[in-house]
Motif scaffolding. Structure first.
Motif, mmCIF file in Angstrom:
data_model
loop_
_atom_site.group_PDB
_atom_site.id
_atom_site.type_symbol
_atom_site.label_atom_id
_atom_site.label_comp_id
_atom_site.label_asym_id
_atom_site.label_seq_id
_atom_site.Cartn_x
_atom_site.Cartn_y
_atom_site.Cartn_z
ATOM 1 N N THR A 3 26.964 20.155 -6.259
ATOM 2 C CA THR A 3 26.377 19.454 -7.516
ATOM 3 C C THR A 3 24.859 19.224 -7.259
ATOM 4 O O THR A 3 24.129 18.927 -6.884
ATOM 5 C CB THR A 3 27.080 18.213 -8.160
ATOM 6 O OG1 THR A 3 26.257 17.407 -7.115
ATOM 7 C CG2 THR A 3 28.384 18.512 -8.122
ATOM 8 N N LEU A 5 21.530 19.611 -10.182
ATOM 9 C CA LEU A 5 20.591 18.957 -10.855
ATOM 10 C C LEU A 5 19.574 19.773 -10.691
ATOM 11 O O LEU A 5 18.050 19.947 -9.910
ATOM 12 C CB LEU A 5 19.956 17.984 -11.010
ATOM 13 C CG LEU A 5 20.044 16.849 -12.179
ATOM 14 C CD1 LEU A 5 20.582 15.740 -12.204
ATOM 15 C CD2 LEU A 5 18.059 16.995 -12.203
ATOM 16 N N PRO A 94 30.473 13.175 -16.845
ATOM 17 C CA PRO A 94 30.693 14.331 -15.281
ATOM 18 C C PRO A 94 31.502 14.142 -14.847
ATOM 19 O O PRO A 94 31.254 15.182 -14.628
ATOM 20 C CB PRO A 94 29.451 12.842 -15.437
ATOM 21 C CG PRO A 94 28.830 12.495 -15.887
ATOM 22 C CD PRO A 94 30.194 11.807 -17.041
ATOM 23 N N GLN A 95 32.207 12.671 -14.457
ATOM 24 C CA GLN A 95 33.492 13.452 -13.621
ATOM 25 C C GLN A 95 34.101 14.294 -13.910
ATOM 26 O O GLN A 95 34.471 15.596 -13.228
ATOM 27 C CB GLN A 95 33.897 12.170 -13.669
ATOM 28 C CG GLN A 95 34.563 11.873 -11.879
ATOM 29 C CD GLN A 95 34.198 12.413 -10.727
ATOM 30 O OE1 GLN A 95 32.793 12.300 -10.179
ATOM 31 N NE2 GLN A 95 34.652 14.562 -10.002
ATOM 32 N N LEU A 98 33.388 18.347 -13.515
ATOM 33 C CA LEU A 98 32.960 18.386 -11.855
ATOM 34 C C LEU A 98 34.621 18.769 -11.980
ATOM 35 O O LEU A 98 34.650 19.840 -11.199
ATOM 36 C CB LEU A 98 32.839 17.252 -11.368
ATOM 37 C CG LEU A 98 31.001 16.991 -11.312
ATOM 38 C CD1 LEU A 98 30.895 15.971 -10.099
ATOM 39 C CD2 LEU A 98 30.022 18.079 -10.802
ATOM 40 N N ILE A 111 24.036 21.154 -13.181
ATOM 41 C CA ILE A 111 24.098 20.114 -14.132
ATOM 42 C C ILE A 111 22.201 20.211 -15.249
ATOM 43 O O ILE A 111 20.970 20.401 -14.078
ATOM 44 C CB ILE A 111 23.756 19.306 -13.828
ATOM 45 C CG1 ILE A 111 25.531 18.655 -13.039
ATOM 46 C CG2 ILE A 111 24.140 18.029 -15.133
ATOM 47 C CD1 ILE A 111 24.774 17.767 -11.585
ATOM 48 N N HIS A 118 21.532 13.807 -16.977
ATOM 49 C CA HIS A 118 20.709 13.961 -15.583
ATOM 50 C C HIS A 118 20.932 12.545 -15.611
ATOM 51 O O HIS A 118 21.541 12.486 -14.330
ATOM 52 C CB HIS A 118 19.403 14.355 -16.111
ATOM 53 C CG HIS A 118 19.681 16.271 -15.728
ATOM 54 N ND1 HIS A 118 17.767 16.426 -15.825
ATOM 55 C CD2 HIS A 118 20.246 16.831 -15.749
ATOM 56 C CE1 HIS A 118 18.476 17.601 -15.959
ATOM 57 N NE2 HIS A 118 19.405 18.171 -15.700
ATOM 58 N N PHE A 121 24.998 11.799 -14.045
ATOM 59 C CA PHE A 121 25.268 12.428 -13.163
ATOM 60 C C PHE A 121 24.570 11.453 -11.563
ATOM 61 O O PHE A 121 24.833 11.341 -10.619
ATOM 62 C CB PHE A 121 25.098 13.700 -12.546
ATOM 63 C CG PHE A 121 26.246 14.641 -14.022
ATOM 64 C CD1 PHE A 121 26.873 15.024 -12.772
ATOM 65 C CD2 PHE A 121 25.825 14.810 -14.569
ATOM 66 C CE1 PHE A 121 28.264 15.467 -12.903
ATOM 67 C CE2 PHE A 121 26.362 15.460 -15.181
ATOM 68 C CZ PHE A 121 27.865 16.334 -14.779
ATOM 69 N N GLN A 124 26.062 7.928 -10.953
ATOM 70 C CA GLN A 124 27.456 7.903 -10.512
ATOM 71 C C GLN A 124 26.728 8.262 -9.047
ATOM 72 O O GLN A 124 27.864 8.815 -8.326
ATOM 73 C CB GLN A 124 28.184 8.997 -10.885
ATOM 74 C CG GLN A 124 28.159 7.805 -12.232
ATOM 75 C CD GLN A 124 28.815 8.489 -14.004
ATOM 76 O OE1 GLN A 124 29.547 9.010 -13.170
ATOM 77 N NE2 GLN A 124 28.547 8.507 -14.632
ATOM 78 N N LEU A 126 26.398 11.276 -8.268
ATOM 79 C CA LEU A 126 27.404 13.032 -7.733
ATOM 80 C C LEU A 126 26.387 13.557 -8.180
ATOM 81 O O LEU A 126 26.898 15.062 -7.692
ATOM 82 C CB LEU A 126 27.955 13.212 -9.688
ATOM 83 C CG LEU A 126 28.899 12.329 -10.178
ATOM 84 C CD1 LEU A 126 30.093 11.932 -10.940
ATOM 85 C CD2 LEU A 126 30.240 12.230 -8.718
ATOM 86 N N VAL A 127 25.127 14.223 -7.725
ATOM 87 C CA VAL A 127 24.100 15.089 -7.281
ATOM 88 C C VAL A 127 23.900 15.041 -5.603
ATOM 89 O O VAL A 127 23.471 14.779 -5.081
ATOM 90 C CB VAL A 127 22.984 14.572 -8.116
ATOM 91 C CG1 VAL A 127 22.084 15.711 -7.768
ATOM 92 C CG2 VAL A 127 22.981 14.577 -9.268
#
Length: 178
Positions: A3, A5, A94-95, A98, A111, A118, A121, A124, A126-127
């Motif tokens: 992922t 950003l 966000p999940q 993805l 993203i 932003h 993500f 969490q 997730l980046v």
């Protein structure tokens, strides 16, 4: 799935906000289009998606046009207030965004906006990578990118690349250790 950003920051570190008086630099927009094309997708929030369609930006016809800049891409809009946008996929989190892109076979998720998306993500975890385009402007009151909205935590990053894009825009690319 990796992922990434992608964001534009001001020279004083705020999340750059586009206005008619301070439009995005063409070099940054071209860079976004190149990253989106390479990933085959991008994730945005509803407000950012609506701003993309403002006069002088990307129209709904261009999104659907086989020759347009986003032709053939999976565009994912995260929204809790709308349920359907022709030509794009709308998800709630966000999940979920993805998961959708992973199910479609993408190796990378881009993203791309806005600040709330932003921060969601980042919050969490997730980046994997961030790309910051630093615009040659100082902004008075701006938004911040946050890794933890409740604490003053830190997250170590590793510089992967630094390059000028032109138009006095400098791009910084960092890996985030998850």
């Amino acid at each position: 799935m990796k992922t990434v950003l992608w964001a534009t920051l001001t020279a004083n570190g705020n999340y750059a906000q586009s206005t008619p008086e301070n439009p995005p630099k063409q070099e940054a927009l071209d860079d976004f289009a190149a990253h989106a094309k390479a990933a085959g997708n991008f994730i945005v929030g509803r407000r950012t998606f609506e701003q993309m369609q403002a006069p002088g930006r990307v129209s709904q016809e261009e999104l659907a046009n086989a020759d347009g800049p986003f032709a053939g891409m999976d565009i994912v809009v995260i929204s809790n207030s709308i349920h359907d946008i022709p030509g794009v996929t709308v998800v709630r989190s966000p999940q979920e965004a993805l998961n959708y892109l992973l199910h479609k076979g993408h190796q990378t998720a881009l993203i791309s906006g806005g600040a709330d998306i932003h921060n969601s993500f980042l919050n969490q975890g997730l980046v994997d990578e961030v790309i910051f385009n630093v615009a040659p402007v100082l902004e008075g009151k701006g938004l911040n990118l946050l890794i933890d909205q409740n604490n003053y935590g830190y997250k170590q990053v590793q510089l992967l690349d630094c390059k000028p894009l032109g138009g006095e825009v400098v791009q910084l690319r960092y890996a985030i250790d998850r």
